[in-house]
Design an enzyme around this catalytic site. Structure first.
Site, mmCIF file in Angstrom:
data_model
loop_
_atom_site.group_PDB
_atom_site.id
_atom_site.type_symbol
_atom_site.label_atom_id
_atom_site.label_comp_id
_atom_site.label_asym_id
_atom_site.label_seq_id
_atom_site.Cartn_x
_atom_site.Cartn_y
_atom_site.Cartn_z
ATOM 1 N N THR A 87 0.733 -1.210 0.109
ATOM 2 C CA THR A 87 0.248 -0.056 -0.236
ATOM 3 C C THR A 87 0.886 1.267 0.179
ATOM 4 O O THR A 87 1.702 1.387 0.524
ATOM 5 C CB THR A 87 -1.264 0.313 1.238
ATOM 6 O OG1 THR A 87 -1.639 -1.164 0.749
ATOM 7 C CG2 THR A 87 -1.549 1.427 1.362
ATOM 8 N N HIS A 140 -6.855 -11.253 0.033
ATOM 9 C CA HIS A 140 -5.934 -10.587 0.674
ATOM 10 C C HIS A 140 -7.451 -11.359 2.572
ATOM 11 O O HIS A 140 -8.429 -10.478 2.782
ATOM 12 C CB HIS A 140 -6.289 -9.101 0.890
ATOM 13 C CG HIS A 140 -5.355 -8.641 2.337
ATOM 14 N ND1 HIS A 140 -4.617 -9.390 3.102
ATOM 15 C CD2 HIS A 140 -4.531 -7.435 2.461
ATOM 16 C CE1 HIS A 140 -3.881 -8.841 3.851
ATOM 17 N NE2 HIS A 140 -3.880 -7.137 3.196
ATOM 18 N N ASN A 197 -3.666 -10.359 7.817
ATOM 19 C CA ASN A 197 -3.530 -9.025 8.745
ATOM 20 C C ASN A 197 -4.542 -8.185 9.309
ATOM 21 O O ASN A 197 -4.711 -7.106 9.338
ATOM 22 C CB ASN A 197 -2.637 -8.085 7.609
ATOM 23 C CG ASN A 197 -0.979 -8.610 6.759
ATOM 24 O OD1 ASN A 197 -0.633 -9.409 7.640
ATOM 25 N ND2 ASN A 197 -0.810 -7.985 5.641
ATOM 26 N N TYR A 252 -7.479 -8.371 8.705
ATOM 27 C CA TYR A 252 -8.746 -7.456 7.919
ATOM 28 C C TYR A 252 -9.802 -8.519 7.652
ATOM 29 O O TYR A 252 -9.922 -9.366 8.429
ATOM 30 C CB TYR A 252 -8.649 -7.016 6.102
ATOM 31 C CG TYR A 252 -6.933 -5.904 6.664
ATOM 32 C CD1 TYR A 252 -7.478 -4.744 6.753
ATOM 33 C CD2 TYR A 252 -5.616 -6.502 6.032
ATOM 34 C CE1 TYR A 252 -6.023 -3.591 7.024
ATOM 35 C CE2 TYR A 252 -5.110 -5.294 6.176
ATOM 36 C CZ TYR A 252 -5.067 -4.105 6.625
ATOM 37 O OH TYR A 252 -4.389 -2.858 6.367
ATOM 38 N N ARG A 292 -3.924 -14.806 0.215
ATOM 39 C CA ARG A 292 -2.535 -14.056 0.734
ATOM 40 C C ARG A 292 -3.513 -14.483 2.741
ATOM 41 O O ARG A 292 -4.090 -14.415 2.949
ATOM 42 C CB ARG A 292 -2.433 -12.910 1.015
ATOM 43 C CG ARG A 292 -1.124 -13.323 1.280
ATOM 44 C CD ARG A 292 -0.968 -11.044 1.442
ATOM 45 N NE ARG A 292 0.579 -11.022 1.606
ATOM 46 C CZ ARG A 292 0.827 -9.747 2.044
ATOM 47 N NH1 ARG A 292 0.383 -8.956 2.317
ATOM 48 N NH2 ARG A 292 2.681 -9.799 1.949
ATOM 49 N N ASN A 334 -2.919 -5.541 12.798
ATOM 50 C CA ASN A 334 -3.765 -4.268 13.260
ATOM 51 C C ASN A 334 -5.158 -5.335 14.208
ATOM 52 O O ASN A 334 -5.933 -5.676 14.220
ATOM 53 C CB ASN A 334 -4.901 -4.839 12.376
ATOM 54 C CG ASN A 334 -4.498 -4.317 11.307
ATOM 55 O OD1 ASN A 334 -3.442 -3.100 10.649
ATOM 56 N ND2 ASN A 334 -3.944 -4.198 9.339
ATOM 57 N N GLY A 356 8.600 -7.455 -0.186
ATOM 58 C CA GLY A 356 7.958 -6.559 -0.008
ATOM 59 C C GLY A 356 8.583 -5.374 -0.196
ATOM 60 O O GLY A 356 8.695 -4.718 -1.107
ATOM 61 N N ARG A 357 9.070 -4.827 0.680
ATOM 62 C CA ARG A 357 9.858 -3.811 1.019
ATOM 63 C C ARG A 357 11.183 -3.593 -0.167
ATOM 64 O O ARG A 357 11.475 -2.878 -0.625
ATOM 65 C CB ARG A 357 10.322 -3.789 2.518
ATOM 66 C CG ARG A 357 9.367 -3.281 3.795
ATOM 67 C CD ARG A 357 9.780 -3.302 4.763
ATOM 68 N NE ARG A 357 8.349 -3.108 6.118
ATOM 69 C CZ ARG A 357 8.828 -3.065 8.233
ATOM 70 N NH1 ARG A 357 10.275 -3.282 8.365
ATOM 71 N NH2 ARG A 357 7.631 -3.132 8.252
#
Length: 359
Positions: free
Chosen positions: A25, A173, A176, A178, A225, A233, A315-316
């Protein structure tokens, strides 16, 4: 032995290598539409075996953060088509991540300022990114049982929109903390209906979503995922995460999905945050397996060579290294990421990281 840089066939997709760009994101989609900068951003990273896009909401209710894109309107389809065309012109493959944040949202993002939707009415202890900066998330409303078929239909609609926009696949998704994770975990899900209580009930929404999407666009273009033990979260540990996710894997296996993408440990944090046997879960799924979280080059090479994963998601490292595959192949230095430019803003810290030759 398989190599990280070998081609691989997963589902309906033939991929050039086993390096995956994980969803990231970046909050740069003004009007909930990916713009010209996003076209360039994804084009630069098209040498990944598979790009998974930033989280992309399936409905307005699914939005939880400022300037994140959607994939449920004609305008959003047209905007994403420019991105997928650019990636394909470079020889790449791209999946969209279908996102519903559930209770990790704020009333400013919801239709008519209503409460966010979740499995529960208990607020999360967490923050979200708005025009005012980082603020506490709003208290949610628990979805009624009769509303859940509409949630499933929204996921399937977004998947069909993704195909129209030119994506090669979708990734749901389910991680995490959500919406789907809010149904899976008994640390969050306090429902008394057919979607709460037992493991079978808490997994019901996820299995219905995956079944509907596989029917809508084909299982070979459908991925998922999950993050069995991440605490992000305000997602507290499930009372028996191993049994829960082993059950999920068993239920998913007959669908013949394109892939399962697993975050090991805490998302963006310690890999050993809680005990979990990922190999036991994988044995029950049996399909293509993407491993994620804190992988170095050496770890990734070993995991693929030893058969512990089919692909590795980064990712990063992909934020500041658009040519990550080449850098990994050459064992070249990686550029550091500028945390100050992660969310919002313009091209700085987004499309201006140089490739290796330019560097």
């Amino acid at each position: 032995m398989p190599n990280l840089f070998d081609p691989i066939h997963i589902g309906d997709l033939q991929l050039a290598n086993r390096v995956v760009m994980a969803p990231l994101t970046r909050s740069r989609s003004r009007g909930l539409l990916p713009g010209a900068m996003a076209v360039e951003y994804y084009r630069q990273r098209a040498t990944a075996g598979l790009i998974v896009s930033e989280g992309t909401q399936i409905t307005q209710q699914g939005q939880g953060y400022l300037d994140t894109p959607g994939i449920h309107t004609p305008e959003q389809i047209a905007a994403w088509r420019k991105v997928t065309d650019a990636v394909h012109d470079e020889g790449g493959k791209i999946a969209v991540q279908l996102w519903h944040v559930g209770r990790i949202s704020h009333t400013v993002f919801q239709p008519e300022g209503q409460a966010p939707l979740s499995s529960t009415s208990t607020p999360a202890k967490g923050k979200t990114f708005t025009a005012e900066g980082f603020v506490d998330v709003s208290a949610p409303r628990a979805l009624k049982t009769e509303e859940l078929p509409g949630v499933v239909a929204s996921f399937a609609h977004a998947a069909r929109c993704a195909m129209e926009a030119g994506f090669d696949a979708v990734e749901v998704h389910g991680a995490n903390g959500y919406l789907i994770d809010q149904f899976l975990r008994d640390s969050i899900n306090d429902r008394k209906d057919a979607y709460g209580g037992s493991i079978e009930n808490r997994a019901r929404l996820l299995i219905e979503v995956m079944t509907a999407i596989a029917a809508a666009i084909g299982p070979g273009r459908t991925g998922l995922r999950l993050s069995p033990v991440t605490p992000v979260n305000d997602a507290g540990q499930d009372s028996d995460a191993q049994a829960l996710f082993n059950h999920v894997a068993e239920q998913l296996a007959p669908l013949n999905l394109a892939f399962l993408h697993i975050i090991e440990g805490q998302t963006g944090g310690p890999r050993d945050v809680a005990p979990f046997d990922y190999a036991a879960m994988r044995e029950r799924f049996k399909g293509p397996w993407i491993a994620n979280n804190g992988y170095t080059r050496e770890m990734a090479l070993a995991a693929v060579a030893e058969g512990r994963a089919d692909m590795i998601a980064f990712g990063r490292d992909y934020i500041s290294n658009p040519d990550l595959v080449r850098r990994l192949k050459l064992n070249a230095p990686l550029q550091p990421m500028d945390k100050a430019t992660l969310y919002g803003g313009g091209a700085t810290g987004y499309t201006d990281y140089p490739a290796l030759a330019a560097a």
